[in-house]
Scaffold this active site. Sequence first.
Site, PDB file in Angstrom:
ATOM      1  N   ASP A  97      47.283 -24.330 -10.537  1.00 37.56           N
ATOM      2  CA  ASP A  97      46.263 -24.051  -9.408  1.00 37.56           C
ATOM      3  C   ASP A  97      44.991 -24.091 -10.101  1.00 37.56           C
ATOM      4  OD1 ASP A  97      44.805 -22.140  -8.112  1.00 37.56           O
ATOM      5  OD2 ASP A  97      46.544 -20.673  -7.663  1.00 37.56           O
ATOM      6  N   LYS A 120      38.387 -20.509  -1.130  1.00 40.11           N
ATOM      7  CA  LYS A 120      37.461 -20.255  -2.017  1.00 40.11           C
ATOM      8  C   LYS A 120      36.368 -21.298  -1.961  1.00 40.11           C
ATOM      9  CE  LYS A 120      40.582 -16.897  -2.115  1.00 40.11           C
ATOM     10  NZ  LYS A 120      41.602 -16.893  -3.519  1.00 40.11           N
TER      11      LYS A 120
HETATM   12  C1  LIG Z   1      42.815 -16.679  -3.406  1.00 37.96           C
HETATM   13  C2  LIG Z   1      43.916 -17.437  -4.248  1.00 37.96           C
HETATM   14  C3  LIG Z   1      44.993 -17.916  -4.141  1.00 37.96           C
HETATM   15  C4  LIG Z   1      45.811 -17.421  -2.679  1.00 37.96           C
HETATM   16  O1  LIG Z   1      45.004 -18.280  -1.708  1.00 37.96           O
HETATM   17  P1  LIG Z   1      44.849 -17.585  -0.188  1.00 37.96           P
HETATM   18  O2  LIG Z   1      44.059 -18.729   0.544  1.00 37.96           O
HETATM   19  O3  LIG Z   1      44.195 -16.335  -0.292  1.00 37.96           O
HETATM   20  O4  LIG Z   1      46.191 -17.524   0.452  1.00 37.96           O
HETATM   21  C5  LIG Z   1      45.835 -18.443  -5.059  1.00 37.96           C
HETATM   22  N1  LIG Z   1      45.351 -18.664  -6.231  1.00 37.96           N
HETATM   23  C6  LIG Z   1      44.137 -18.387  -6.588  1.00 37.96           C
HETATM   24  C7  LIG Z   1      43.527 -18.566  -7.887  1.00 37.96           C
HETATM   25  C8  LIG Z   1      43.424 -17.577  -5.716  1.00 37.96           C
HETATM   26  O5  LIG Z   1      42.056 -17.242  -6.013  1.00 37.96           O
END
Ligand SMILES: *Cc1c(COP(=O)(O)O)cnc(C)c1O
Length: 385
Positions: free
Chosen positions: A168, A193
């Site tokens: 991630d 983000k």
């Molecule tokens: C926000 C986030 C997610 C999930 O993403 P969404 O777009 O809210 O479904 C996954 N991993 C990290 C590190 C995040 O900050």
Amino acid sequence: MKFSTKAIHAGQGADPATGATIVPIYQTSTYTQEAVGVHKGFDYSRTANPTRRALETQLAALENARFGCAFSSGVAATAAVVGLLSSGDHVIVSDDLYGGTYRLFSNVFGRYGLQFTYMDMTDPEAVRKALRPSTKMIWIETPTNPMLTLVDIRAIANAAPDLIIAVDNTFATPYFQQPLELGADVVVHSTTKYIGGHSDVVGGAAITDDKDLYEAIKFQQNSAGGVPGPHDAWLTMRGAKTLALRMREHERNAMAVAQFLEARTDVDRVYYPGLASHPQHELAKRQMTGFGGMVSFTLKGDDARALAFANTLKYFSLAESLGGVESLICHPARMTHGSIPKEERERRGLTDRLLRLSVGIEDISDLIGDLQSALEAQQPLTAPA
Ligand SMILES: *Cc1c(COP(=O)(O)O)cnc(C)c1O
């Protein structure tokens, strides 16, 4: 093509139908066929849509990969990747991770017979020892949310060469970290983000350079159907054009904020990979080309003091999420990470006094001034913390 050029050109040539310079929003669910099965590569928008395809090409290019799948959210992208596994399969997961990922793994996939082991991945040897014959995937978040702990991607990939290594990369972004170059097989993003970057659209992506993995993820994407609409795909693509510019500014501001906080006597600990005091600063310098825009810290005093401080800020909005141009502050224990049981949170250092900043790209003197006034507005500390 270099990074900033790809962000603006990959997948984004002039529209073949009209010559439109900017990729149009193809707001259509279906496509007229000349005869049965004779069409231009699009038959139904869950399967493929030209606007979404442009975004997928752009995002794949940013991770220096050939294949990308866009999703309606980051968790939909995560679900598609973990959805490659079958009942009985085992996954090793970094123990400090996004609360929604923890919830999806434990409360949804756990019920389908997938097994998850959450562990501190700072020791690759411990990860090697935790491998079972049924282990199929390693799920890495680095830097982690909200503790900003790093995992050595190359060391983990070397410890488990036959498994699917998923990273991630939401916090670092492809601008500062390229997991596929470090041995990962698939990168997942919450494009909500930094990639979208303006807090106006929710989305996700899974990116790989492995054709078989891509085909399997694409099958999941089409079968489970968590795809973004064309307008969301377009907004995300527009945001991503300025990723390099924004990340440079986020980092510059975050470094200044981290240094400011570290020098304060009313601040207890600051977590930022760019500080020499960060326990993994050397790994950060080796693995990343920049340290990102997220800073976590604990104030001295109790959690009421932390909450009062957060409420006093003017430019840091009290909000979940991160990575937009505007600065945000969040209290992870009560907001983003509330779904993790308290003992589990405390074990990871995620106390009720922890605050997380998403440092935006406003003028740095305004941001530091805001933090300073809010710190000085708090009751003086009476007892030693
Ligand atoms: C926000 C986030 C997610 C999930 O993403 P969404 O777009 O809210 O479904 C996954 N991993 C990290 C590190 C995040 O900050």
